[in-house]
Design a protein around this motif. Structure first.
Motif, PDB file in Angstrom:
ATOM      1  N   ALA A  33       0.826  -1.204   0.000  1.00  0.00           N
ATOM      2  CA  ALA A  33       0.000   0.000   0.000  1.00  0.00           C
ATOM      3  C   ALA A  33       0.863   1.259   0.000  1.00  0.00           C
ATOM      4  O   ALA A  33       0.434   2.322  -0.471  1.00  0.00           O
ATOM      5  N   GLU A  34       2.085   1.145   0.516  1.00  0.00           N
ATOM      6  CA  GLU A  34       3.028   2.269   0.527  1.00  0.00           C
ATOM      7  C   GLU A  34       3.801   2.381  -0.784  1.00  0.00           C
ATOM      8  O   GLU A  34       4.626   3.280  -0.945  1.00  0.00           O
ATOM      9  N   GLY A  35       3.551   1.452  -1.730  1.00  0.00           N
ATOM     10  CA  GLY A  35       4.171   1.544  -3.055  1.00  0.00           C
ATOM     11  C   GLY A  35       5.174   0.471  -3.392  1.00  0.00           C
ATOM     12  O   GLY A  35       5.688   0.426  -4.522  1.00  0.00           O
ATOM     13  N   LEU A  36       5.480  -0.411  -2.430  1.00  0.00           N
ATOM     14  CA  LEU A  36       6.446  -1.483  -2.705  1.00  0.00           C
ATOM     15  C   LEU A  36       5.806  -2.557  -3.581  1.00  0.00           C
ATOM     16  O   LEU A  36       4.677  -2.986  -3.337  1.00  0.00           O
ATOM     17  N   THR A  37       6.523  -2.969  -4.614  1.00  0.00           N
ATOM     18  CA  THR A  37       6.074  -4.070  -5.465  1.00  0.00           C
ATOM     19  C   THR A  37       6.676  -5.367  -4.939  1.00  0.00           C
ATOM     20  O   THR A  37       7.858  -5.408  -4.592  1.00  0.00           O
ATOM     21  N   VAL A  38       5.878  -6.423  -4.872  1.00  0.00           N
ATOM     22  CA  VAL A  38       6.314  -7.669  -4.255  1.00  0.00           C
ATOM     23  C   VAL A  38       6.088  -8.829  -5.216  1.00  0.00           C
ATOM     24  O   VAL A  38       4.989  -9.007  -5.740  1.00  0.00           O
ATOM     25  N   LEU A  39       7.139  -9.619  -5.438  1.00  0.00           N
ATOM     26  CA  LEU A  39       7.022 -10.866  -6.191  1.00  0.00           C
ATOM     27  C   LEU A  39       7.172 -12.019  -5.212  1.00  0.00           C
ATOM     28  O   LEU A  39       8.169 -12.096  -4.486  1.00  0.00           O
ATOM     29  N   VAL A  40       6.195 -12.907  -5.193  1.00  0.00           N
ATOM     30  CA  VAL A  40       6.187 -14.040  -4.270  1.00  0.00           C
ATOM     31  C   VAL A  40       6.257 -15.332  -5.072  1.00  0.00           C
ATOM     32  O   VAL A  40       5.395 -15.608  -5.897  1.00  0.00           O
ATOM     33  N   SER A  41       7.299 -16.109  -4.827  1.00  0.00           N
ATOM     34  CA  SER A  41       7.422 -17.424  -5.454  1.00  0.00           C
ATOM     35  C   SER A  41       6.909 -18.481  -4.476  1.00  0.00           C
ATOM     36  O   SER A  41       7.403 -18.579  -3.349  1.00  0.00           O
TER      37      SER A  41
END
Length: 310
Positions: free
Chosen positions: A185-193
């Motif tokens: 929500a603060e703008g961090l993009t997250v990739l989860v494997s």
């Protein structure tokens, strides 16, 4: 780098081979900033290779694209400066305290005030009172918080998570994902494997990769809808026997046990109805229409995927 763009990742036609085996084949995808994006698939499916190409750690044989506005082929070093990586295995120093680990990471990234940076992160993640506890003495859930704090301390723009909640209790899992959603929500993009369905359902969007090919992507609801599966839930005695009876029947594309019942699905509604008609007449079985689950969809996708090891 175009700061106005809302796209964090934009890649097209990524292909990578090792020897004679194609590990990733013609993969294209876009990920918006602030999105939690799940990569799902079995071991050896190409998830890790895809993430490495996206983040500039591995050069694709074919394909182009950008990550955080940087070219994945020519600006790999710039990408790495803005990426945080949390491995499945705890990788901080076991014989340093919580505070010492975080201060070390802050100094490693040349932060102006490592002591304050560590103190602020301890407060954010609820680690107050454990500052001087050795990392090696923490429970799985507290280690997970510390690892998350360490990899987000330098304020990355992209966070990579490799099966982040394996081996922790449900409460710790919930708290971890609450923090991930706050960061997004603060703008961090997250990739989860991952290959856990419950983790997939916590993502904003998901992509399912099998044997190097992107089979489907979108929100969980979109992926389920795109599968076009009609599903029944059937319960009764000896469902294990029923499972073996229904497998490989024309019109039935997927049969899987769920607790004391079976999920029976097919993409052709008429063919599915014809296949199960004799069994629906049995008084000892109860049949109910059911919404297909994400796991139903992925089992079906896997049954149709082509194994690139063969």
């Amino acid at each position: 780098m175009n700061a106005k763009s809302d796209i964090a990742i934009d890649v097209h036609g990524l292909t990578k081979s090792f020897g004679s085996r194609v590990v990733v084949r013609d993969l294209s995808m876009q990920v918006k900033k602030g999105t939690i994006y799940g990569f799902l698939g079995p071991n050896g499916s190409g998830k890790t290779t895809t993430i490495r190409m996206i983040t500039g750690l591995l050069t694709p044989d074919k394909g182009e694209g950008t990550c955080l506005g940087y070219n994945i082929r020519t600006q790999a070093d710039e990408i790495k400066l803005h990426v945080g990586y949390m491995t499945q295995r705890f990788s901080l120093y076991q014989d340093l305290s919580v505070r010492e680990n975080l201060e070390f990471v802050a100094r490693l990234h040349l932060m102006k005030d490592p002591v304050k940076a560590a103190r602020d992160m301890i407060a954010r993640l609820g680690l107050k009172g454990r500052e001087e506890q050795l990392a090696g003495e923490l429970s799985g859930g507290w280690k997970q918080r510390l690892a998350l704090g360490a990899c987000t301390l330098p304020s990355p723009q992209l966070l990579l998570l490799d099966e982040p909640t394996a081996g922790v209790d449900p409460k710790a899992r919930r708290e971890f994902w609450d923090e991930i959603h706050t960061l997004a929500a603060e703008g961090l993009t997250v990739l989860v494997s991952t290959h856990y369905m419950d983790e997939a359902e916590r993502c904003h969007e998901i992509a399912y990769i099998a044997y190097g090919e992107l089979l489907t992507h979108g929100t969980v609801e979109e992926v389920i809808r795109q599968a076009g599966l009609k599903t029944y839930d059937v319960s009764g005695p000896d469902v294990n026997v029923l499972l073996h009876d229904l497998q490989n029947k024309p019109g039935i594309d997927m049969v899987a046990p769920f607790g004391n019942s079976l999920h029976v699905s097919g993409r052709d509604a008429a063919a599915l109805e014809a296949a199960i008609r004799p069994y629906r007449e049995r008084p000892d079985l109860t049949w109910k229409h059911s919404e297909p689950s994400l796991e139903d969809v992925f089992i079906d996708l896997m049954s149709r995927a082509r194994d690139n090891f063969q």
